[in-house]
Design a protein around this motif. Structure first.
Motif, short mmCIF file in Angstrom:
data_model
loop_
_atom_site.label_atom_id
_atom_site.label_comp_id
_atom_site.label_asym_id
_atom_site.label_seq_id
_atom_site.Cartn_x
_atom_site.Cartn_y
_atom_site.Cartn_z
N LEU A 15 44.05 47.24 49.70
CA LEU A 15 42.78 47.36 48.99
C LEU A 15 42.92 46.94 47.53
O LEU A 15 42.04 46.27 46.98
CB LEU A 15 42.26 48.80 49.07
N LEU A 16 44.02 47.30 46.90
CA LEU A 16 44.25 46.91 45.51
C LEU A 16 44.34 45.39 45.36
O LEU A 16 43.80 44.82 44.41
CB LEU A 16 45.51 47.58 44.96
N LYS A 17 44.99 44.74 46.33
CA LYS A 17 45.07 43.28 46.31
C LYS A 17 43.69 42.67 46.47
O LYS A 17 43.33 41.72 45.76
CB LYS A 17 45.99 42.78 47.43
N GLN A 18 42.90 43.20 47.41
CA GLN A 18 41.56 42.68 47.63
C GLN A 18 40.68 42.89 46.40
O GLN A 18 39.88 42.01 46.05
CB GLN A 18 40.92 43.36 48.84
N ILE A 19 40.83 44.03 45.75
CA ILE A 19 40.05 44.32 44.53
C ILE A 19 40.42 43.32 43.44
O ILE A 19 39.54 42.78 42.75
CB ILE A 19 40.27 45.77 44.08
N LEU A 26 34.88 37.27 40.66
CA LEU A 26 33.72 37.68 39.87
C LEU A 26 33.77 37.07 38.48
O LEU A 26 32.77 36.56 37.97
CB LEU A 26 33.65 39.20 39.79
N LYS A 27 34.94 37.10 37.88
CA LYS A 27 35.10 36.52 36.54
C LYS A 27 34.76 35.03 36.55
O LYS A 27 34.04 34.54 35.67
CB LYS A 27 36.54 36.74 36.06
N ILE A 28 35.25 34.32 37.55
CA ILE A 28 34.96 32.89 37.66
C ILE A 28 33.47 32.65 37.87
O ILE A 28 32.87 31.77 37.23
CB ILE A 28 35.78 32.26 38.82
N ALA A 29 32.85 33.45 38.73
CA ALA A 29 31.42 33.29 38.99
C ALA A 29 30.60 33.56 37.73
O ALA A 29 29.64 32.84 37.44
CB ALA A 29 30.99 34.23 40.11
N GLN A 30 31.00 34.58 36.96
CA GLN A 30 30.28 34.90 35.73
C GLN A 30 30.44 33.78 34.70
O GLN A 30 29.49 33.41 34.03
CB GLN A 30 30.76 36.24 35.16
N GLU A 31 31.65 33.26 34.57
CA GLU A 31 31.90 32.18 33.62
C GLU A 31 31.18 30.89 34.01
O GLU A 31 30.84 30.07 33.14
CB GLU A 31 33.41 31.91 33.51
N VAL A 37 25.99 34.66 43.17
CA VAL A 37 27.36 34.84 43.67
C VAL A 37 28.01 36.03 42.96
O VAL A 37 28.65 36.87 43.60
CB VAL A 37 28.20 33.56 43.47
N ALA A 38 27.82 36.13 41.66
CA ALA A 38 28.38 37.24 40.89
C ALA A 38 27.82 38.58 41.36
O ALA A 38 28.56 39.56 41.46
CB ALA A 38 28.11 37.04 39.39
N GLU A 39 26.52 38.60 41.66
CA GLU A 39 25.91 39.85 42.15
C GLU A 39 26.51 40.27 43.49
O GLU A 39 26.81 41.45 43.70
CB GLU A 39 24.40 39.68 42.29
N GLU A 40 26.69 39.32 44.38
CA GLU A 40 27.28 39.62 45.69
C GLU A 40 28.73 40.07 45.55
O GLU A 40 29.17 41.02 46.21
CB GLU A 40 27.19 38.40 46.62
N LEU A 41 29.48 39.41 44.70
CA LEU A 41 30.87 39.80 44.47
C LEU A 41 30.96 41.19 43.86
O LEU A 41 31.85 41.97 44.20
CB LEU A 41 31.58 38.77 43.58
N GLN A 42 30.04 41.50 42.97
CA GLN A 42 30.01 42.84 42.36
C GLN A 42 29.76 43.90 43.43
O GLN A 42 30.41 44.95 43.44
CB GLN A 42 28.92 42.91 41.28
N SER A 43 28.86 43.61 44.34
CA SER A 43 28.58 44.53 45.45
C SER A 43 29.81 44.72 46.33
O SER A 43 30.16 45.85 46.69
CB SER A 43 27.42 43.97 46.28
#
Length: 71
Positions: A15-19, A26-31, A37-43
């Motif tokens: 789980l830690l690896k997946q997180i 998420l960082k890449i999507a936000q940048e 995509v960022a919203e879905e990754l945040q979820s």
């Protein structure tokens, strides 16, 4: 009991690896201004983080039950 502890550690490490991967995605999507995509990754990230806390709660319950058996 040892096998169960090992499995619990394995699940937690997975789980830690997946997180970590989701955080990087998420960082890449936000940048890249990929809002949807960022919203879905945040979820997805929140779901993974909630799963991380669940096994620990189960371990406490199992330890409590095991201590009852020891008595």
């Amino acid at each position: 009991m040892i096998a169960q502890h090992y499995n619990s550690i394995h699940v937690e490490n997975n789980l830690l690896k997946q997180i970590k991967i989701k955080e990087n995605q998420l960082k890449i999507a936000q940048e890249s201004d990929m809002i949807h995509v960022a919203e879905e990754l945040q979820s997805q990230l929140l779901k993974l983080q909630s799963q991380l806390s669940e096994p620990q709660e189960q371990d406490v319950e199992i330890q409590a039950l095991m201590s009852l058996l020891d008595e």
